[in-house]
Design an enzyme around this catalytic site. Structure first.
Site, mmCIF file in Angstrom:
data_model
loop_
_atom_site.group_PDB
_atom_site.id
_atom_site.type_symbol
_atom_site.label_atom_id
_atom_site.label_comp_id
_atom_site.label_asym_id
_atom_site.label_seq_id
_atom_site.Cartn_x
_atom_site.Cartn_y
_atom_site.Cartn_z
ATOM 1 N N GLU A 125 27.682 22.662 29.487
ATOM 2 C CA GLU A 125 28.102 21.257 29.582
ATOM 3 C C GLU A 125 29.579 21.164 29.221
ATOM 4 O O GLU A 125 30.140 22.140 28.695
ATOM 5 C CB GLU A 125 27.223 20.399 28.654
ATOM 6 N N ILE A 345 50.542 49.295 40.725
ATOM 7 C CA ILE A 345 50.768 50.455 41.608
ATOM 8 C C ILE A 345 51.296 49.987 42.970
ATOM 9 O O ILE A 345 52.048 50.694 43.632
ATOM 10 C CB ILE A 345 49.459 51.288 41.732
ATOM 11 N N GLY A 347 53.434 47.745 43.310
ATOM 12 C CA GLY A 347 54.791 47.231 43.136
ATOM 13 C C GLY A 347 54.868 45.764 43.546
ATOM 14 O O GLY A 347 53.915 44.999 43.338
ATOM 15 N N GLU A 371 28.742 34.390 31.664
ATOM 16 C CA GLU A 371 27.511 34.931 31.039
ATOM 17 C C GLU A 371 27.755 35.297 29.579
ATOM 18 O O GLU A 371 27.270 36.315 29.099
ATOM 19 C CB GLU A 371 26.993 36.176 31.781
#
Ligand code: FAD
Length: 389
Positions: A125, A345, A347, A371
């Site tokens: 909620e 990696i 860039g 969760e």
């Protein structure tokens, strides 16, 4: 790890092929448009993915949680939003199979198995996420009915679902509070934002996890028959326990999603590292990049083993809060790290929408939050470790 039957292997291979052929080429396009992938979901229905764990007598595939976890991993290697479309449905189906009355099972499971009916799973909620016992949505008995009033938040599939497993307060005076909570399986109009007693406001705008909707669901005097109590009248007051058992299952699920996403990140990083050249050679030949790849692959393997152990244990029906918590915690942190390293990696191109690593970078944070946040996982793990030692 557990040996799969020929049927299980075939299904996992089929999903992998579906992901390679149908999902990976288009996932980022759907993500950028925040568009629900209707055709992909139809294909998932045809493969039987809405009824993986639903028993054959109700029209499902009748497979175990371990196989489900392997399938979630494959789907999430393509796009975690696709696993999001089936996860709340799977958790609601599990609750129905575990706690439902025979009549409830016979009514809902056959149409859930085919995907004709889809379910949300909603306890959060606006003011209560980690602290589930603080929820306020009330269900008040009125003759043969209950009248539900309150507001749910972050309901995945909250608009398109025609069923929703919801947690309510039926006895606000109960001590401890969780003894006054009851689960209902409610029917609603799918894809309708206003119906008597229920409003589904426009979907929440998110960083990632796009395509699949996350919504509020507002109940205002929504009437359900008393037969909508999950498991029947004798289960009034048992809702908190029922939802918490499903969350444990959900944690294995999220670990499987994380392994799928981390796998995709590694694959994309390796592919790019072999193609991109700097200083006269592919960047894969630079040790700095090799060290990143080695760490990503090693962490991924460890995450996979923890996830498989938790899935195997949970599939036996044994208590698995420690194993599920560890798998969820570790695998989701690995997903975050692999997504980040894959982007680096790449860039500058990793920052562009042309390459899928930017999507992985935006999708991964959901996994450390959903969760039960990773802070909450650590509380669960520590409680067990301190009690057992
Ligand atoms: C995209 C998305 C989809 C979701 N789908 C669903 C769904 O389908 N159904 C559903 O019911 N819910 C759903 N959720 C809700 C999700 O489970 C909650 O957001 C999550 O449990 C955290 O709750 P919260 O957001 O209220 O954070 P809070 O509980 O307010 O936590 C805020 C911060 O405080 C930390 N914290 C809280 N309590 C403690 C403590 N005791 N000790 C240490 N740290 C603590 C948390 O780890 C977090 O860092 C979804 C959320 C998202 C973002």
């Amino acid at each position: 790890m557990k040996e799969l039957t020929a049927e299980q292997k075939e299904l996992v291979a089929l999903v992998r092929e579906f992901v390679d052929r149908e999902v990976l080429p288009v996932a980022s396009k759907f993500d950028h448009a925040d568009e629900f992938p209707t055709d992909l979901v139809e294909q998932m229905k045809e493969i039987g993915l809405f009824g993986i764990t639903i028993p054959e007598e109700f029209g499902g595939l009748g497979l175990d949680l371990y196989t489900y976890a392997l399938i979630v991993r494959e789907l999430s290697r393509g796009w975690i939003s696709l696993s999001g479309v089936i996860n709340t449905h799977f958790m609601a189906a599990w609750m129905l199979m575990t706690y439902g009355t025979e009549e409830q099972k016979a009514t809902y499971l056959p149409r859930m198995a085919t995907g004709e009916s889809r379910s949300a799973y909603s306890m959060t909620e606006p003011h209560a996420g980690s602290d589930v016992q603080a929820i306020r949505t009330r269900a008040v008995r009125d003759g043969d009915e209950y009248v539900i009033t309150g507001q749910k938040m972050w309901a995945t599939n909250g608009l398109r679902a025609d069923l929703a497993m919801i947690l309510t307060v039926t006895d606000p005076t109960a001590e401890p509070r969780h003894r006054g909570m009851t689960a209902f399986l409610i029917e609603k109009e799918p894809s309708v934002s206003e119906q008597p007693g229920i409003t589904v406001p426009p979907q929440l705008k998110k960083l990632g996890y796009k395509g699949v909707e996350s919504t509020e669901i507002v109940f205002d005097g929504f009437r359900v028959p008393a037969t909508a109590v999950l498991g029947g009248e004798e289960m009034v007051g048992q809702g908190f326990k029922q939802f918490m058992a499903a969350v444990e299952l959900g944690r294995v699920n999220v670990a499987a999603r994380a392994v799928g996403l981390a796998t995709c990140a590694l694959e994309q990083a390796v592919k790019y590292a072999k193609e991109r050249e700097t200083f006269g050679k592919p960047i894969a030949k630079h040790q700095a990049i090799q060290m990143k790849i080695a760490k990503m692959a090693t962490n991924l393997r460890a995450a996979e083993l923890l996830m498989l152990e938790a899935a195997e244990l949970k599939a036996t029906g044994a208590r698995a809060d420690l194993e599920a918590g560890m798998a969820k915690l570790f695998a989701t942190e690995v997903a975050m790290e692999n997504a980040s390293e894959a982007m680096r990696i790449h860039g500058g191109y990793g920052y562009s929408q042309e390459f899928m690593v930017e999507r992985l970078y935006r999708d991964a944070p959901l996994l450390v939050l959903g969760e039960g946040t990773n802070e909450i996982q650590q509380i669960v793990i520590a409680a067990r470790v301190l009690a057992d030692n």
